[in-house]
Design a protein around this motif. Structure first.
Motif, PDB file in Angstrom:
ATOM      1  N   THR A 208       0.863  -1.183   0.000  1.00 61.01           N
ATOM      2  CA  THR A 208       0.000   0.000   0.000  1.00 61.01           C
ATOM      3  C   THR A 208       0.896   1.228   0.000  1.00 61.01           C
ATOM      4  N   VAL A 209       0.649   2.137  -0.961  1.00 58.34           N
ATOM      5  CA  VAL A 209       1.426   3.369  -1.059  1.00 58.34           C
ATOM      6  C   VAL A 209       0.459   4.537  -0.960  1.00 58.34           C
ATOM      7  N   THR A 210       0.733   5.450  -0.037  1.00 62.21           N
ATOM      8  CA  THR A 210      -0.119   6.626   0.138  1.00 62.21           C
ATOM      9  C   THR A 210       0.729   7.881   0.037  1.00 62.21           C
ATOM     10  N   ALA A 211       0.041   9.023   0.055  1.00 64.75           N
ATOM     11  CA  ALA A 211       0.734  10.312   0.008  1.00 64.75           C
ATOM     12  C   ALA A 211       0.446  11.140   1.253  1.00 64.75           C
ATOM     13  N   ASP A 212      -0.025  10.477   2.327  1.00 67.30           N
ATOM     14  CA  ASP A 212      -0.342  11.197   3.560  1.00 67.30           C
ATOM     15  C   ASP A 212       0.840  11.153   4.516  1.00 67.30           C
ATOM     16  N   GLY A 222       5.004   8.614  -2.035  1.00 67.71           N
ATOM     17  CA  GLY A 222       4.302   9.675  -1.321  1.00 67.71           C
ATOM     18  C   GLY A 222       5.043  10.994  -1.389  1.00 67.71           C
ATOM     19  N   THR A 223       6.376  10.959  -1.275  1.00 67.46           N
ATOM     20  CA  THR A 223       7.174  12.182  -1.353  1.00 67.46           C
ATOM     21  C   THR A 223       7.042  12.838  -2.726  1.00 67.46           C
ATOM     22  N   ALA A 224       7.050  12.037  -3.789  1.00 67.73           N
ATOM     23  CA  ALA A 224       6.921  12.574  -5.143  1.00 67.73           C
ATOM     24  C   ALA A 224       5.587  13.287  -5.322  1.00 67.73           C
ATOM     25  N   VAL A 225       4.506  12.749  -4.698  1.00 69.88           N
ATOM     26  CA  VAL A 225       3.194  13.394  -4.812  1.00 69.88           C
ATOM     27  C   VAL A 225       3.167  14.705  -4.046  1.00 69.88           C
ATOM     28  N   ARG A 226       3.641  14.684  -2.816  1.00 68.33           N
ATOM     29  CA  ARG A 226       3.559  15.878  -1.970  1.00 68.33           C
ATOM     30  C   ARG A 226       4.482  16.991  -2.453  1.00 68.33           C
ATOM     31  N   GLU A 227       5.731  16.644  -2.791  1.00 65.95           N
ATOM     32  CA  GLU A 227       6.731  17.664  -3.101  1.00 65.95           C
ATOM     33  C   GLU A 227       6.928  17.886  -4.595  1.00 65.95           C
ATOM     34  N   ARG A 228       6.256  17.092  -5.412  1.00 63.62           N
ATOM     35  CA  ARG A 228       6.313  17.217  -6.867  1.00 63.62           C
ATOM     36  C   ARG A 228       7.764  17.255  -7.373  1.00 63.62           C
ATOM     37  N   ALA A 259      10.778   7.499  -7.706  1.00 63.18           N
ATOM     38  CA  ALA A 259       9.389   7.867  -7.973  1.00 63.18           C
ATOM     39  C   ALA A 259       9.376   9.207  -8.686  1.00 63.18           C
ATOM     40  N   VAL A 260       8.700   9.265  -9.852  1.00 62.08           N
ATOM     41  CA  VAL A 260       8.723  10.446 -10.715  1.00 62.08           C
ATOM     42  C   VAL A 260       7.313  11.006 -10.839  1.00 62.08           C
ATOM     43  N   PRO A 261       7.081  12.250 -10.419  1.00 63.34           N
ATOM     44  CA  PRO A 261       5.741  12.836 -10.582  1.00 63.34           C
ATOM     45  C   PRO A 261       5.465  13.140 -12.051  1.00 63.34           C
ATOM     46  N   LEU A 262       4.290  12.728 -12.544  1.00 64.92           N
ATOM     47  CA  LEU A 262       3.875  13.009 -13.915  1.00 64.92           C
ATOM     48  C   LEU A 262       3.009  14.263 -13.877  1.00 64.92           C
TER      49      LEU A 262
END
Length: 765
Positions: A208-212, A222-228, A259-262
């Motif tokens: 399970t991978v979250t961004a919280d 999660g870091t890629a989502v939060r910090e882009r 992990a790469v933010p798209l």
């Protein structure tokens, strides 16, 4: 050299004296060189398997395996390891074979310690290039991956294809094992997998991978989502923040992850996870490229989603225009024109208003209308049709046209009409008429001539080919070429066709094959083949065949003779030059330790012996025949030869523009020997002239002292020389080359009183 690290060298030579002196001098020349030795190919292979080396230096002629055979053996396991062929047996053929076999460099053994400085430079350059290539390969890895993904993005027509191809390309590229793209769900803060490829084995089902702010949100995803930004875990085994997923990752061999933010225009379209089979796989440059790639993938997804609302209309328009090359048309199911292009207006002569509502049959005469309607019905029923008919313009002109039609459907799949193109075939019909005339002409050609279609079936043969094979024309026409040609040569023919098709401006190729007759005979032939072009590109091949039975026999005879000469040359080169080389090196070392004028005489004797060896080898390699000649411009070749011999302050005057038929390599040696002879006897400031003889030949003369009358009869004898420094082989080689060409050579006086050599019986091109 930018890389000053030590270099481990393996020197393989069957002569211990050579390896000993080579190692001693090389290590003295360069502190960074560490030389190990082996005295056979097998010993070299064992040493290479036990130790690591940066470069191999190897002799050519050794018992058991030659240097080239040793190279072929180790290339299977060490395809890029620098390999320098260092041999006393020097020739253009050996150098060519070495490079063709994959040698990094080729160096001929010479006299003096200077050769080892050159060898050291060659070793350092080869190793530096090898190490640079290894570094460049690593840097290019991610560039190649991103480039391949960008190409896939251009070709993709759906978001699913973008995401799937991105994951596939990463998972298929070293050192990556697995890649997936997850969609960030804002309501649950989870990353939900959308696409994946590679070694997954249920990994995504078990994690399970979250961004919280929970434990499952502290990893790279999660870091890629939060910090882009691109977030990495360089060592999964030791990264404390990767604890929730470590066990599952290590079980599958994952060692690092990025992990790469798209993201495009502040919109996040997902997160790309890339898993590596080795730790610390993502350096700074690679992370920057991944970040750029993430933007490219997001932009591609963004563009495809914008296009989705216009897809229905766009697909209709693209389908309607996909066939456009000449006249473009769309007709209803009843044959009424619905759409057309500007070309249809220009060719037909009708205005836009006049074309509106016309039937397709209005453009054809009564004799063609029924066939046109049948073609229209065929396209509606089967999906496509082709018809040739005379297209009638508004002015009454008749133009031969080929019309292709395809069934047209709407977005629901219902048939709404026919879409197609019409192409003017006036030129094609003219070519076909010309081809018929050409076939009539080739019937009278002496050499066998044939034509094959694109599948290799015979469409035409002339009488000469019928006579050669014994087949009747009816037996050959329509049959596959394999009925008279062995399978391996049929496959070679396919390779020739592919090669011609790959060329930007294909011409023709000549290759050898076998032809089987009805009586069971096998005839070696030379096949000169060319493509037969068509409007669509390629419709087949045409060729001329020539019986080369006599040529093959002459070639076999020549190869046997050359093999015997080469064996003799090898013995002289290997058994005499190696001991001489060792003696020269020992002499150099002795001069450094105890200079003596007696050693100068020894050096002169060595030089004399080396010159004799070279000339004996040159004489041995001169055959009695010239196997191949070509057109050679005398002036151009003479200028080239003059630059390769030691001419001091001598001058060359060229007074000919003739082009003759000769073997360029052997003619080059003839000219070089005569030039060297003129300088040796005429002095450093001699003037040498080359010119044409009206009766059919050319001359080379100088303004030196000339040749005494009593010496001319023996001048071309082997071993005869008028100077103490001469070997007596130079002019003997000239005589052999002239004889091999069927020429006559004579010596007389020049107008200036010097020597004049006249070569006659020459064929001018």
């Amino acid at each position: 050299m930018s890389d000053t690290a030590d270099i481990q060298v393996l020197h393989v030579d069957d002569d211990p004296a050579v390896t000993e002196i080579t190692a001693e001098v090389l290590e003295r020349e360069r502190d960074r060189l560490d030389v190990d030795t082996a005295h056979s190919a097998s010993e070299g292979a064992d040493t290479l398997a036990a130790e690591s080396f940066d470069c191999i230096v190897c002799d050519y002629q050794m018992p058991g395996q030659t240097g080239l055979e040793f190279l072929e053996t180790i290339r299977e396991e060490y395809p890029e390891l620098p390999f320098i062929l260092y041999t006393g047996r020097g020739s253009e053929a050996v150098a060519s074979d070495a490079i063709a076999a994959g040698a990094t460099d080729y160096l001929q053994k010479a006299s003096g310690t200077e050769q080892y400085e050159l060898l050291a430079n060659r070793i350092e350059n080869a190793v530096e290039q090898y190490r640079s290539h290894q570094r460049a390969t690593e840097l290019n890895r991610i560039h190649n991956i991103t480039g391949e993904i960008k190409q896939a993005l251009v070709r993709a027509d759906s978001r699913v294809e973008v995401e799937t191809r991105t994951c596939e390309i990463f998972s298929q590229s070293e050192p990556y094992m697995f890649a997936w793209i997850g969609d960030h769900k804002t309501d649950s803060e989870q990353l939900e997998p959308r696409a994946w490829a590679g070694v997954e084995e249920g990994y995504l089902e078990n994690i399970t991978v979250t961004a919280d702010d929970t434990e499952t949100g502290q990893g790279p995803g999660g870091t890629a989502v939060r910090e882009r930004r691109v977030a990495v875990s360089q060592n999964i085994h030791e990264d404390a923040e990767f604890e929730p997923w470590r066990g599952n990752a290590l079980e599958r061999g994952y060692q690092a992850v990025a992990a790469v933010p798209l993201e495009y225009e502040q919109t996040l379209y997902g997160v790309l996870g890339v898993y590596s089979a080795r730790p610390y796989a993502f350096d700074e440059e690679e992370r920057e490229l991944l970040a750029e790639l993430g933007g490219d993938v997001a932009h591609a997804i963004h563009s495809l989603e914008l296009q989705a609302t216009l897809r229905a209309e766009r697909e209709f328009i693209e389908q309607a225009l996909s066939e456009v090359r000449d006249i473009f048309y769309v007709a209803d199911t009843d044959g009424t024109l619905r759409r057309w292009n500007d070309r249809a207006v220009a060719v037909s002569g009708y205005s836009e208003d006049e074309l509106d509502g016309m039937a397709v049959t209005d453009f054809f005469g009564k004799e063609d209308q029924s066939r046109v309607l049948e073609a229209l019905d065929e396209a509606l029923t089967t999906g496509e049709s082709v018809v040739e008919a005379a297209f009638l313009t508004a002015d009454g002109d008749s133009i031969p046209y080929e019309f292709k039609g395809s069934r047209l459907t709407d977005t629901d799949g219902d048939v709404v009409g026919v879409i197609g193109v019409g192409r003017d075939i006036s030129d094609r019909q003219q070519r076909e008429r010309e081809l018929q005339r050409y076939e009539t002409i080739v019937e009278a050609i002496g050499d066998p001539v044939y034509r094959l279609d694109a599948e290799g079936n015979c469409t035409f043969v002339n009488d000469a080919l019928v006579e050669m094979t014994g087949y009747e024309p009816a037996d050959l026409r329509g049959e596959h070429v394999s009925m008279a040609v062995p399978d391996e040569h049929v496959e070679r023919g396919r390779e020739v066709v592919r090669q011609l098709l790959d060329e930007e401006h294909p011409n023709s190729l000549t290759w050898e094959m076998e032809l089987h007759t009805t009586s069971g005979d096998v005839i070696p032939v030379e096949n000169h083949v060319a493509l037969v072009p068509s409007e669509d590109g390629f419709r087949g091949t045409a060729g001329v065949i020539r019986d080369i039975t006599d040529r093959k026999q002459r070639k076999r005879d020549l190869e046997e003779k050359n093999q015997r000469l080469d064996e003799f040359a090898g013995i002289v080169s290997h058994d005499l030059r190696n001991p001489l080389n060792v003696a020269q090196l020992r002499l150099e070392l002795a001069r450094q330790e105890c200079p003596s004028e007696h050693l100068d005489d020894v050096a002169h004797a060595h030089e004399r012996m080396e010159t004799l060896i070279d000339d004996v080898l040159a004489v041995a390699r001169q055959g009695d025949d010239v196997d191949e000649t070509q057109a050679v411009n005398l002036a151009t070749l003479a200028d080239s030869c003059w630059r390769t011999v030691e001419t001091a302050d001598a001058t060359l005057r060229t007074e000919t523009e003739q082009t003759i038929r000769a073997n360029s390599g052997r003619l080059k040696q003839l000219l070089e020997n005569l030039f060297s002879n003129a300088v040796a006897h005429g002095g450093d400031d001699v003037t040498v002239t080359i010119g044409s003889i009206d009766s059919g030949g050319f001359y080379i003369e100088d303004d030196g002292p000339g040749v005494p009358e009593d010496a001319r009869d023996r001048l071309f004898e082997a071993g005869y020389s008028t100077t103490t420094d001469g070997t007596g082989f130079g002019l003997n080689i000239v005589q052999a080359i002239a004889d091999a060409h069927g020429w006559t050579i004579a010596v007389t006086d020049s107008d200036a009183g010097g020597a004049r050599f006249e070569i006659t019986g020459v064929e001018f091109a």
